[in-house]
Write an enzyme that holds these catalytic residues in place. Structure first.
Site, short mmCIF file in Angstrom:
data_model
loop_
_atom_site.label_atom_id
_atom_site.label_comp_id
_atom_site.label_asym_id
_atom_site.label_seq_id
_atom_site.Cartn_x
_atom_site.Cartn_y
_atom_site.Cartn_z
N TYR A 51 -38.03 -15.76 -29.94
CA TYR A 51 -37.95 -14.48 -30.65
C TYR A 51 -39.18 -14.24 -31.55
O TYR A 51 -39.10 -13.47 -32.51
CB TYR A 51 -36.67 -14.41 -31.48
CG TYR A 51 -35.45 -14.02 -30.67
CD1 TYR A 51 -35.39 -12.80 -29.99
CD2 TYR A 51 -34.34 -14.85 -30.60
CE1 TYR A 51 -34.29 -12.43 -29.25
CE2 TYR A 51 -33.21 -14.49 -29.85
CZ TYR A 51 -33.20 -13.27 -29.19
OH TYR A 51 -32.09 -12.89 -28.47
N PHE A 59 -34.01 -9.81 -40.04
CA PHE A 59 -32.90 -10.58 -39.45
C PHE A 59 -33.37 -11.81 -38.67
O PHE A 59 -32.56 -12.49 -38.06
CB PHE A 59 -32.05 -9.67 -38.54
CG PHE A 59 -32.83 -8.99 -37.44
CD1 PHE A 59 -33.17 -9.66 -36.27
CD2 PHE A 59 -33.20 -7.65 -37.57
CE1 PHE A 59 -33.88 -9.03 -35.27
CE2 PHE A 59 -33.91 -7.01 -36.56
CZ PHE A 59 -34.24 -7.70 -35.41
N ARG A 87 -30.36 -3.99 -18.61
CA ARG A 87 -30.20 -3.47 -19.97
C ARG A 87 -29.12 -2.37 -20.01
O ARG A 87 -28.38 -2.26 -20.99
CB ARG A 87 -31.54 -2.97 -20.53
CG ARG A 87 -32.47 -4.15 -20.87
CD ARG A 87 -33.76 -3.72 -21.51
NE ARG A 87 -33.61 -3.18 -22.85
CZ ARG A 87 -33.58 -3.91 -23.97
NH1 ARG A 87 -33.65 -5.24 -23.91
NH2 ARG A 87 -33.48 -3.34 -25.14
N THR A 93 -27.85 -2.39 -28.39
CA THR A 93 -27.92 -3.60 -29.21
C THR A 93 -26.71 -3.72 -30.13
O THR A 93 -26.12 -4.80 -30.26
CB THR A 93 -29.21 -3.56 -30.07
OG1 THR A 93 -30.33 -3.30 -29.22
CG2 THR A 93 -29.42 -4.86 -30.81
N ARG A 104 -21.78 -5.36 -23.88
CA ARG A 104 -21.72 -5.46 -25.34
C ARG A 104 -20.52 -4.72 -25.92
O ARG A 104 -19.91 -5.17 -26.88
CB ARG A 104 -23.04 -4.98 -25.94
CG ARG A 104 -24.15 -6.04 -25.80
CD ARG A 104 -25.50 -5.50 -26.10
NE ARG A 104 -26.50 -6.56 -26.27
CZ ARG A 104 -27.80 -6.33 -26.31
NH1 ARG A 104 -28.26 -5.09 -26.18
NH2 ARG A 104 -28.65 -7.31 -26.47
N ASN A 114 -24.31 -10.38 -30.15
CA ASN A 114 -24.08 -9.27 -29.21
C ASN A 114 -24.08 -9.71 -27.74
O ASN A 114 -24.42 -8.94 -26.85
CB ASN A 114 -25.07 -8.13 -29.48
CG ASN A 114 -26.52 -8.54 -29.31
OD1 ASN A 114 -26.80 -9.68 -28.98
ND2 ASN A 114 -27.42 -7.61 -29.53
N HIS A 117 -28.64 -11.10 -23.77
CA HIS A 117 -30.04 -10.70 -23.93
C HIS A 117 -30.56 -10.20 -22.59
O HIS A 117 -30.12 -10.67 -21.53
CB HIS A 117 -30.89 -11.89 -24.36
CG HIS A 117 -32.37 -11.65 -24.19
ND1 HIS A 117 -33.12 -10.98 -25.12
CD2 HIS A 117 -33.22 -11.96 -23.18
CE1 HIS A 117 -34.38 -10.91 -24.69
NE2 HIS A 117 -34.46 -11.50 -23.51
N GLU A 128 -40.80 -14.49 -20.71
CA GLU A 128 -39.49 -15.07 -21.02
C GLU A 128 -38.95 -15.96 -19.90
O GLU A 128 -38.30 -16.97 -20.17
CB GLU A 128 -38.49 -13.95 -21.32
CG GLU A 128 -38.81 -13.23 -22.62
CD GLU A 128 -37.88 -12.07 -22.92
OE1 GLU A 128 -38.06 -11.44 -23.97
OE2 GLU A 128 -36.97 -11.79 -22.10
#
Ligand code: ATP
Ligand code: MG
Length: 141
Positions: A51, A59, A87, A93, A104, A114, A117, A128
């Protein structure tokens, strides 16, 4: 139409709730090919690296603590427009804002915990996927 690969993660909250199977069922129902998957326990350094783009966000520390609270399950998904389609399946989110029928909406606990990812671009997926999987661990077919 473009065949893409994306990095998905079933996050620690969803593993802890015992909904891994239900989430993977949605992945399969949506027609994605699963090229790789493994259950891992991330260290704080692993989470901070993954991240890193969010390191200035307020956060960030809490997010990294959450991602290391228990095992998570990264997967590599492949399909037509896989990045956006995954997504869309995940939903917004913040689960309070997620559309009905999204992962979610149905499984997330909060904007942080949540459930899942997904890479947000081809450039992100290209970073990633190898963060978690070597080329030998991908099973194209
Ligand atoms: P992801 O990157 O996990 O697929 P996303 O792209 O929808 O999710 P990002 O803005 O990239 O959301 O944020 C990364 C993650 O940081 C979120 O999935 C969530 O776990 C956490 N997060 C985002 N916004 C907040 C917030 N305001 N408070 C707490 N945690 C947050
Ligand atoms: Mg993101």
């Amino acid at each position: 139409m473009t065949t893409q690969r994306t990095l998905a993660i079933i996050k620690p909250d969803a593993v802890d709730k015992g909904v891994v199977g239900q989430i993977i069922a949605r992945v399969e129902r949506a027609g994605f090919k699963i090229l790789a998957a493994k259950l891992i326990q991330m260290s704080l350094a692993d989470a901070r690296g993954f991240y890193a783009v969010h390191r200035e966000r307020p956060f960030f520390q809490s997010l990294c603590d959450f991602m290391t609270q228990g095992p998570c399950l990264p997967l590599v998904l492949e399909g037509e427009n896989a990045i956006q389609r995954w997504r869309d399946l995940m939903g917004a989110t913040d689960p309070a804002k997620a559309a009905a029928g999204t992962i979610r909406k149905d499984f997330a606990s909060s904007i942080e915990a949540n459930a899942v990812h997904g890479s947000d671009s081809a450039e992100a997926a290209a970073v990633e996927i190898p963060y978690f999987f070597s080329s030998l661990e991908l099973c194209p077919r």
